[in-house]
Design an enzyme around this catalytic site. Sequence first.
Site, PDB file in Angstrom:
ATOM      1  N   HIS A  38       0.828  -1.205   0.000  1.00  0.00           N
ATOM      2  CA  HIS A  38       0.000   0.000   0.000  1.00  0.00           C
ATOM      3  C   HIS A  38       0.866   1.261   0.000  1.00  0.00           C
ATOM      4  O   HIS A  38       0.556   2.248  -0.688  1.00  0.00           O
ATOM      5  CB  HIS A  38      -0.908   0.021   1.229  1.00  0.00           C
ATOM      6  CG  HIS A  38      -1.896  -1.100   1.291  1.00  0.00           C
ATOM      7  ND1 HIS A  38      -1.752  -2.156   2.163  1.00  0.00           N
ATOM      8  CD2 HIS A  38      -3.038  -1.331   0.604  1.00  0.00           C
ATOM      9  CE1 HIS A  38      -2.768  -2.984   2.010  1.00  0.00           C
ATOM     10  NE2 HIS A  38      -3.560  -2.513   1.078  1.00  0.00           N
TER      11      HIS A  38
ATOM     12  N   GLN B  28     -18.476  -6.317  -0.514  1.00  0.00           N
ATOM     13  CA  GLN B  28     -17.663  -7.224  -1.322  1.00  0.00           C
ATOM     14  C   GLN B  28     -17.297  -8.512  -0.604  1.00  0.00           C
ATOM     15  O   GLN B  28     -16.544  -9.324  -1.140  1.00  0.00           O
ATOM     16  CB  GLN B  28     -16.407  -6.518  -1.821  1.00  0.00           C
ATOM     17  CG  GLN B  28     -15.384  -6.180  -0.754  1.00  0.00           C
ATOM     18  CD  GLN B  28     -14.339  -5.213  -1.259  1.00  0.00           C
ATOM     19  OE1 GLN B  28     -14.640  -4.052  -1.551  1.00  0.00           O
ATOM     20  NE2 GLN B  28     -13.098  -5.683  -1.400  1.00  0.00           N
TER      21      GLN B  28
ATOM     22  N   ARG C 196      -3.946 -10.366   3.969  1.00  0.00           N
ATOM     23  CA  ARG C 196      -4.347 -11.693   4.436  1.00  0.00           C
ATOM     24  C   ARG C 196      -3.160 -12.609   4.722  1.00  0.00           C
ATOM     25  O   ARG C 196      -3.352 -13.693   5.273  1.00  0.00           O
ATOM     26  CB  ARG C 196      -5.312 -12.330   3.436  1.00  0.00           C
ATOM     27  CG  ARG C 196      -6.695 -11.663   3.452  1.00  0.00           C
ATOM     28  CD  ARG C 196      -7.717 -12.440   2.649  1.00  0.00           C
ATOM     29  NE  ARG C 196      -9.066 -11.946   2.894  1.00  0.00           N
ATOM     30  CZ  ARG C 196      -9.683 -11.010   2.182  1.00  0.00           C
ATOM     31  NH1 ARG C 196      -9.039 -10.452   1.167  1.00  0.00           N
ATOM     32  NH2 ARG C 196     -10.912 -10.617   2.475  1.00  0.00           N
TER      33      ARG C 196
END
Length: 273
Positions: A33, A57, A184
Amino acid sequence: MHIVHTIAELRDRLARFQRPAFVPTMGNLHEGHMALVRQAKPLGDVTVASVFVNRLQFLPHEDFDTYPRTLAADAAKLAGAGCDLLFAPSEGELYPGPQTFRIVPDPAIADILEGHFRPGFFTGVCTVVMKLLQCVQPRVAVFGKKDYQQLMVIRRMVRQFALPTEIVAGETQRAADGLALSSRNGYLSAQERQEAVSLHRVLTLMAQRARAGEAHAPIESEAIETLRQRGWKPDYLLLRRRLDLQQPAAGDDLVVLGAARLGETRLIDNIEV
């Protein structure tokens, strides 16, 4: 860096700028990011990031409730990367009522690959991205190539709605062993983290074989079997045309895409051939 939590505050802060550069995120930020933020910074006269975990989502069985919310740490990282403004709305601020209007993307690109295994996912993505773009009104927005299909879906949405935003792709950031950085990855156990790099290695081999001119079907089937033998549960490992993610023809530019579950964690990655 300023942090705002309402659309009104956001618009007030942005009123004097002409070319916002925008990086939307779901938080739990990592170096991938930050690379997007650094890429965005010279592209506008103010750099804006958002942190919002978008319920629309997530499928009912997915990890919306347990997805890490780390706003304080995220804000510190964004400030260090040169972000000027963080938009961190509550769910009630961004969705003050049921979001009954949705952006439904073209099934030809949105119902394959990720869309096949996560039905409705791209409707949720497009709806929140459209809403964030309307809030920020950026001239440039940067999205990572790790979510390759998402990048292509958003580019098409922006083009078809004639939005005044240029969508810029950011290269996938990787750990030293090649694993694509992902929020994740934090779900992986120590043993799973060592094994997780196998996805990238298998995709790399697929790309090498495709460049050598081998037939695609055996490349794909053998890659799936390789991961299965290592304890993975693959959803897909496929070679596709970069342009529209359809079955390629001779001479097409290719991308190899993969999604597979390792333990309880689902990882995705891709490599342009």
